[in-house]
Design a protein around this motif. Structure first.
Motif, PDB file in Angstrom:
ATOM      1  N   TRP A 148     -12.622  19.223 -17.576  1.00  0.00           N
ATOM      2  CA  TRP A 148     -11.298  18.879 -17.085  1.00  0.00           C
ATOM      3  C   TRP A 148     -10.434  20.137 -17.059  1.00  0.00           C
ATOM      4  CZ3 TRP A 148     -10.541  14.653 -14.584  1.00  0.00           C
ATOM      5  CH2 TRP A 148     -11.356  13.552 -14.836  1.00  0.00           C
ATOM      6  N   LEU A 149      -9.600  20.227 -16.037  1.00  0.00           N
ATOM      7  CA  LEU A 149      -8.748  21.394 -15.839  1.00  0.00           C
ATOM      8  C   LEU A 149      -7.276  20.985 -15.904  1.00  0.00           C
ATOM      9  CD1 LEU A 149     -10.675  22.870 -12.780  1.00  0.00           C
ATOM     10  CD2 LEU A 149     -10.967  23.456 -15.202  1.00  0.00           C
ATOM     11  N   ASP A 150      -6.487  21.824 -16.554  1.00  0.00           N
ATOM     12  CA  ASP A 150      -5.043  21.603 -16.650  1.00  0.00           C
ATOM     13  C   ASP A 150      -4.345  22.521 -15.667  1.00  0.00           C
ATOM     14  OD1 ASP A 150      -5.616  19.878 -18.753  1.00  0.00           O
ATOM     15  OD2 ASP A 150      -5.237  21.408 -20.284  1.00  0.00           O
ATOM     16  N   LEU A 151      -3.345  21.984 -14.984  1.00  0.00           N
ATOM     17  CA  LEU A 151      -2.640  22.699 -13.930  1.00  0.00           C
ATOM     18  C   LEU A 151      -1.188  22.934 -14.331  1.00  0.00           C
ATOM     19  CD1 LEU A 151      -2.985  23.713 -10.948  1.00  0.00           C
ATOM     20  CD2 LEU A 151      -2.047  21.500 -10.251  1.00  0.00           C
ATOM     21  N   GLY A 168       4.224  28.069  -7.820  1.00  0.00           N
ATOM     22  CA  GLY A 168       2.818  28.407  -7.985  1.00  0.00           C
ATOM     23  C   GLY A 168       2.140  27.330  -8.807  1.00  0.00           C
ATOM     24  N   ALA A 169       1.033  26.816  -8.328  1.00  0.00           N
ATOM     25  CA  ALA A 169       0.228  25.842  -9.069  1.00  0.00           C
ATOM     26  C   ALA A 169      -0.987  26.608  -9.591  1.00  0.00           C
ATOM     27  CB  ALA A 169      -0.190  24.686  -8.176  1.00  0.00           C
ATOM     28  N   ILE A 170      -1.079  26.759 -10.921  1.00  0.00           N
ATOM     29  CA  ILE A 170      -2.031  27.685 -11.515  1.00  0.00           C
ATOM     30  C   ILE A 170      -2.869  26.976 -12.575  1.00  0.00           C
ATOM     31  CG2 ILE A 170      -2.275  29.902 -12.701  1.00  0.00           C
ATOM     32  CD1 ILE A 170       0.779  30.331 -11.856  1.00  0.00           C
ATOM     33  N   GLY A 178       6.156  22.871 -15.760  1.00  0.00           N
ATOM     34  CA  GLY A 178       5.396  21.661 -16.053  1.00  0.00           C
ATOM     35  C   GLY A 178       3.910  21.900 -16.071  1.00  0.00           C
ATOM     36  N   ILE A 179       3.222  21.049 -16.809  1.00  0.00           N
ATOM     37  CA  ILE A 179       1.768  21.096 -16.881  1.00  0.00           C
ATOM     38  C   ILE A 179       1.241  19.682 -16.645  1.00  0.00           C
ATOM     39  CG2 ILE A 179      -0.244  21.452 -18.383  1.00  0.00           C
ATOM     40  CD1 ILE A 179       1.366  23.614 -19.819  1.00  0.00           C
ATOM     41  N   ILE A 180       0.241  19.599 -15.784  1.00  0.00           N
ATOM     42  CA  ILE A 180      -0.460  18.333 -15.575  1.00  0.00           C
ATOM     43  C   ILE A 180      -1.804  18.472 -16.270  1.00  0.00           C
ATOM     44  CG2 ILE A 180      -1.419  16.716 -13.912  1.00  0.00           C
ATOM     45  CD1 ILE A 180       0.605  17.807 -11.877  1.00  0.00           C
ATOM     46  N   LYS A 181      -1.966  17.746 -17.340  1.00  0.00           N
ATOM     47  CA  LYS A 181      -3.221  17.798 -18.091  1.00  0.00           C
ATOM     48  C   LYS A 181      -4.303  17.008 -17.345  1.00  0.00           C
ATOM     49  CE  LYS A 181      -1.060  18.416 -22.572  1.00  0.00           C
ATOM     50  NZ  LYS A 181      -1.528  19.752 -22.825  1.00  0.00           N
TER      51      LYS A 181
END
Length: 166
Positions: free
Chosen positions: A154-157, A120-122, A142-145
């Motif tokens: 900006w949104l973090d995923l 899930g990419a949230i 993991g988190i992609i800032k």
């Protein structure tokens, strides 16, 4: 509430409305423009071609409350046992357990089809989705800032993974 498979001819209009509400009013989708019926047709075609389910939660009157699916995670063949899922619930049915029922069904279908991982990419602002995934034993992997930019910020995923017992 009952869960059943969706079909383009019968459900695309209701699904498109749910998608477009999410696009225009939430960070659940990192898209700017509403989808069209042509995009929906292509989306359904790709699901059918890949043998990926499209399921819906329906109320007693047969109205679509939400829907879910999974699809290819990445193109390379080594990823063939991993799928990325998505769940969308109409605004008026959020918080009523619709996503829970859809997630239960997605997990069963993914395991039945022999997949090893659900991803899930949230968006990190989507607390309801984060909690839903945690409830089902998904782990944050993991988190992609600053992965996306929408609504002037900006949104973090976050990526959440459930390893299936297959």
């Amino acid at each position: 509430m009952h869960i059943r498979y969706c079909a383009f001819e019968q459900h695309a209009d209701e699904m498109l409305a749910i998608f477009n509400d999410a696009i225009l009013n939430t960070t659940a989708l990192y898209e700017y423009e509403p989808r069209t019926m042509d995009v929906m047709a292509q989306w359904f075609e790709s699901k059918e071609h890949g043998d990926y389910p499209v399921i819906g939660a329906f109320d007693q009157a047969g109205r679509l409350m939400g829907f879910a699916s999974f699809g290819k995670f990445r193109e390379q063949p080594a990823f063939q046992f991993t799928v990325e899922h998505s769940i969308y619930v109409s605004r008026e049915h959020r918080g009523k357990g619709v996503a829970v029922e859809l997630m239960k069904t997605l997990i069963v279908l993914a395991a039945h089809q022999g997949y090893r991982s659900l991803i899930g990419a949230i968006d990190l602002e989507n607390i309801a989705s984060l909690r839903l995934h945690q409830k089902f034993g998904f782990e944050e992997v993991g988190i992609i800032k600053h992965a996306g930019y929408k609504f002037e910020r900006w949104l973090d995923l976050a990526f959440y993974q459930l390893v299936l017992d297959t």
